[in-house]
Design a protein around this motif. Structure first.
Motif: not given
Length: 175
Positions: A141, A147, A158, A160
């Motif tokens: 992300a 996210e 996912v 960060q």
């Protein structure tokens, strides 16, 4: 045999040359405004040491511009560009993951499937392309998509960002 609409178009060589010229013309601007995100170089370095891992590029850019972008940030040595797939290969982004797998299979005499192929991307389109191409997707992300949006698109995992190198390597390798 893989033939895309763009490559079979008689005007494609002129288009490709114009894209390449535009990429080269904007390289200094890219160098000024672009940067390598935290952890990326370290993750690539860790993964490169794994004999069982081939790092390739799948992108909507033509191969020449992908190579230029990687070279701008001294990342080109981490990737086997011959095992990748590019915007000049197909107008359909979903074809690119499949094509990269085919190329890697030919180059490395190995089978690449969802168990041993991971796409790292940062958009819902990357998530979709990985699913369509038969690959795991680890979304990061760090782009414009959150996210939550990446999870909603169907990302298997996912992150960060890639700043926790050990975690990122572990996740990317599926451990």
């Amino acid at each position: 045999m893989f033939v895309s609409n763009s490559v079979s178009d008689p005007g494609w060589p002129r288009t490709r040359d114009a894209l390449q010229a535009a990429g080269a013309e904007r390289q200094s601007e890219l160098r000024e405004v672009g940067y390598v995100l935290p952890g990326v170089r370290e993750v690539l370095q860790h993964i490169r040491t794994r004999a069982e891992v081939i790092q390739a590029v799948v992108t909507g850019n033509i191969v020449q511009n992908a190579a230029l972008k990687l070279a701008t940030f001294a990342l080109e040595d981490f990737f086997d560009l011959d095992a990748g797939a590019y915007g000049g290969d197909s107008e359909d982004r979903h074809d690119l993951v499949r094509l990269a797998k085919i190329r890697a299979e030919r180059l490395y005499d190995a089978v690449f499937d969802e168990k041993n192929t991971t796409v790292i991307g940062d958009t819902p389109r990357d998530v979709e392309a990985a699913h369509e191409g038969g690959a795991r997707i680890v979304a990061v992300a760090t782009g414009v998509d959150s996210e939550w949006e990446l999870r909603a698109a169907g990302a298997h995992l996912v992150l960060q960002d890639l700043s926790d190198v050990d975690q990122a390597v572990s996740v990317i390798l599926g451990r």
